[in-house]
Design a protein around this motif. Structure first.
Motif, mmCIF file in Angstrom:
data_model
loop_
_atom_site.group_PDB
_atom_site.id
_atom_site.type_symbol
_atom_site.label_atom_id
_atom_site.label_comp_id
_atom_site.label_asym_id
_atom_site.label_seq_id
_atom_site.Cartn_x
_atom_site.Cartn_y
_atom_site.Cartn_z
ATOM 1 N N MET A 155 18.205 15.764 10.520
ATOM 2 C CA MET A 155 16.876 15.203 10.664
ATOM 3 C C MET A 155 16.673 14.783 12.113
ATOM 4 S SD MET A 155 15.199 11.784 8.948
ATOM 5 C CE MET A 155 15.405 12.300 7.295
ATOM 6 N N GLU A 156 15.618 15.278 12.737
ATOM 7 C CA GLU A 156 15.314 14.963 14.136
ATOM 8 C C GLU A 156 14.400 13.731 14.193
ATOM 9 O OE1 GLU A 156 12.908 17.005 17.791
ATOM 10 O OE2 GLU A 156 13.794 18.290 16.268
ATOM 11 N N MET A 157 14.742 12.767 15.024
ATOM 12 C CA MET A 157 13.945 11.544 15.141
ATOM 13 C C MET A 157 12.883 11.710 16.221
ATOM 14 S SD MET A 157 15.129 9.706 12.794
ATOM 15 C CE MET A 157 14.277 8.190 13.099
ATOM 16 N N PHE A 158 11.815 10.940 16.122
ATOM 17 C CA PHE A 158 10.735 10.950 17.099
ATOM 18 C C PHE A 158 11.263 10.423 18.425
ATOM 19 C CE2 PHE A 158 7.064 8.711 19.035
ATOM 20 C CZ PHE A 158 6.297 9.831 19.306
ATOM 21 N N ALA A 159 11.132 11.234 19.501
ATOM 22 C CA ALA A 159 11.715 10.880 20.793
ATOM 23 C C ALA A 159 10.668 10.471 21.825
ATOM 24 C CB ALA A 159 12.525 12.052 21.328
ATOM 25 N N GLY A 160 9.386 10.488 21.482
ATOM 26 C CA GLY A 160 8.340 10.147 22.447
ATOM 27 C C GLY A 160 8.046 8.661 22.464
ATOM 28 N N ARG A 161 6.823 8.330 22.885
ATOM 29 C CA ARG A 161 6.396 6.930 22.951
ATOM 30 C C ARG A 161 5.224 6.707 22.017
ATOM 31 N NH1 ARG A 161 5.849 5.765 29.302
ATOM 32 N NH2 ARG A 161 3.715 5.902 28.637
ATOM 33 N N THR A 162 5.004 5.460 21.649
ATOM 34 C CA THR A 162 3.884 5.054 20.816
ATOM 35 C C THR A 162 3.059 4.027 21.588
ATOM 36 O OG1 THR A 162 5.119 5.421 18.780
ATOM 37 C CG2 THR A 162 3.244 3.927 18.641
ATOM 38 N N ALA A 163 1.725 4.164 21.507
ATOM 39 C CA ALA A 163 0.828 3.203 22.168
ATOM 40 C C ALA A 163 -0.174 2.689 21.144
ATOM 41 C CB ALA A 163 0.102 3.861 23.330
ATOM 42 N N ARG A 164 -0.556 1.424 21.294
ATOM 43 C CA ARG A 164 -1.512 0.784 20.393
ATOM 44 C C ARG A 164 -2.640 0.158 21.207
ATOM 45 N NH1 ARG A 164 3.434 0.529 18.476
ATOM 46 N NH2 ARG A 164 3.804 0.885 16.271
ATOM 47 N N LEU A 165 -3.859 0.326 20.691
ATOM 48 C CA LEU A 165 -5.045 -0.250 21.325
ATOM 49 C C LEU A 165 -5.808 -1.032 20.264
ATOM 50 C CD1 LEU A 165 -6.976 -0.367 23.847
ATOM 51 C CD2 LEU A 165 -8.153 1.575 22.787
ATOM 52 N N CYS B 195 -9.425 -3.323 14.276
ATOM 53 C CA CYS B 195 -8.507 -2.250 13.910
ATOM 54 C C CYS B 195 -7.669 -1.896 15.133
ATOM 55 C CB CYS B 195 -9.232 -1.045 13.334
ATOM 56 S SG CYS B 195 -10.133 -0.062 14.510
ATOM 57 N N VAL B 196 -6.566 -1.220 14.876
ATOM 58 C CA VAL B 196 -5.644 -0.819 15.923
ATOM 59 C C VAL B 196 -5.588 0.703 15.928
ATOM 60 C CG1 VAL B 196 -3.286 -0.995 16.798
ATOM 61 C CG2 VAL B 196 -4.309 -2.930 15.574
ATOM 62 N N VAL B 197 -5.862 1.301 17.096
ATOM 63 C CA VAL B 197 -5.742 2.740 17.263
ATOM 64 C C VAL B 197 -4.323 2.993 17.766
ATOM 65 C CG1 VAL B 197 -6.605 4.804 18.428
ATOM 66 C CG2 VAL B 197 -8.186 2.923 17.881
ATOM 67 N N ILE B 198 -3.603 3.863 17.061
ATOM 68 C CA ILE B 198 -2.208 4.163 17.410
ATOM 69 C C ILE B 198 -2.117 5.638 17.747
ATOM 70 C CG2 ILE B 198 0.184 4.129 16.595
ATOM 71 C CD1 ILE B 198 -0.946 2.019 14.478
ATOM 72 N N THR B 199 -1.478 5.945 18.864
ATOM 73 C CA THR B 199 -1.260 7.335 19.246
ATOM 74 C C THR B 199 0.189 7.501 19.686
ATOM 75 O OG1 THR B 199 -2.168 9.212 20.493
ATOM 76 C CG2 THR B 199 -1.963 7.121 21.675
ATOM 77 N N HIS B 200 0.655 8.741 19.637
ATOM 78 C CA HIS B 200 2.046 9.044 19.955
ATOM 79 C C HIS B 200 2.114 10.165 20.977
ATOM 80 C CE1 HIS B 200 3.207 6.704 16.406
ATOM 81 N NE2 HIS B 200 2.194 7.303 15.814
ATOM 82 N N ASN C 277 -4.714 9.876 24.108
ATOM 83 C CA ASN C 277 -4.095 10.965 24.855
ATOM 84 C C ASN C 277 -2.744 11.402 24.318
ATOM 85 O OD1 ASN C 277 -6.220 11.316 26.752
ATOM 86 N ND2 ASN C 277 -5.597 9.410 27.696
ATOM 87 N N GLY C 278 -2.438 11.015 23.090
ATOM 88 C CA GLY C 278 -1.226 11.503 22.442
ATOM 89 C C GLY C 278 -1.523 12.761 21.647
ATOM 90 N N HIS C 279 -0.556 13.201 20.870
ATOM 91 C CA HIS C 279 -0.748 14.425 20.097
ATOM 92 C C HIS C 279 -1.343 14.159 18.718
ATOM 93 C CE1 HIS C 279 3.106 13.296 18.309
ATOM 94 N NE2 HIS C 279 2.831 14.133 17.352
ATOM 95 N N CYS C 280 -1.530 12.892 18.342
ATOM 96 C CA CYS C 280 -2.142 12.529 17.067
ATOM 97 C C CYS C 280 -2.619 11.080 17.171
ATOM 98 C CB CYS C 280 -1.146 12.676 15.922
ATOM 99 S SG CYS C 280 0.251 11.533 16.029
#
Length: 106
Positions: free
Chosen positions: A1-11, A40-45, A77-80
């Motif tokens: 299982m591959e883990m998420f290696a990027g970053r997460t941002a919250r607005l 609400c909080v917008v979360i992107t990765h 500006n993340g992928h989702c």
């Protein structure tokens, strides 16, 4: 299982007005209404190995925000993206393949 290696941002986006606020999420074109006194909080990765945020016009930033009367546009500006309340409960769960919140093994 591959883990998420990027970053997460919250607005955090709050509506302190007495009228609903339209929240447009780009580049997906999705619209969410924030009711009066709601937050609400917008979360992107970022899936980039180096944690960079592709697509930004202002340098390496996870979000760009444009505000108009009764509406706000958030360019994630993340992928989702996904939305939550301040406690982390999902709001209007979206199904965007590859988003770590829905599929932690990306």
């Amino acid at each position: 299982m591959e883990m998420f290696a990027g970053r997460t941002a919250r607005l955090v986006v709050s509506n302190d007005d007495e009228m609903p606020l339209e929240l447009m999420l780009e580049p997906w074109g999705d619209v969410h209404r924030i009711l009066p006194k709601e937050t609400c909080v917008v979360i992107t990765h970022s899936s980039a190995e180096d944690g960079s945020w592709p697509g930004t016009q202002l340098g390496d930033e996870p979000f760009q925000v444009d505000h108009r009367r009764n509406s706000v546009t958030v360019w994630a500006n993340g992928h989702c993206f996904h939305l939550s309340d301040r406690r982390g409960n999902e709001i209007d769960p979206y199904i965007y393949g590859g988003c770590p919140a829905q599929n932690p093994a990306t």
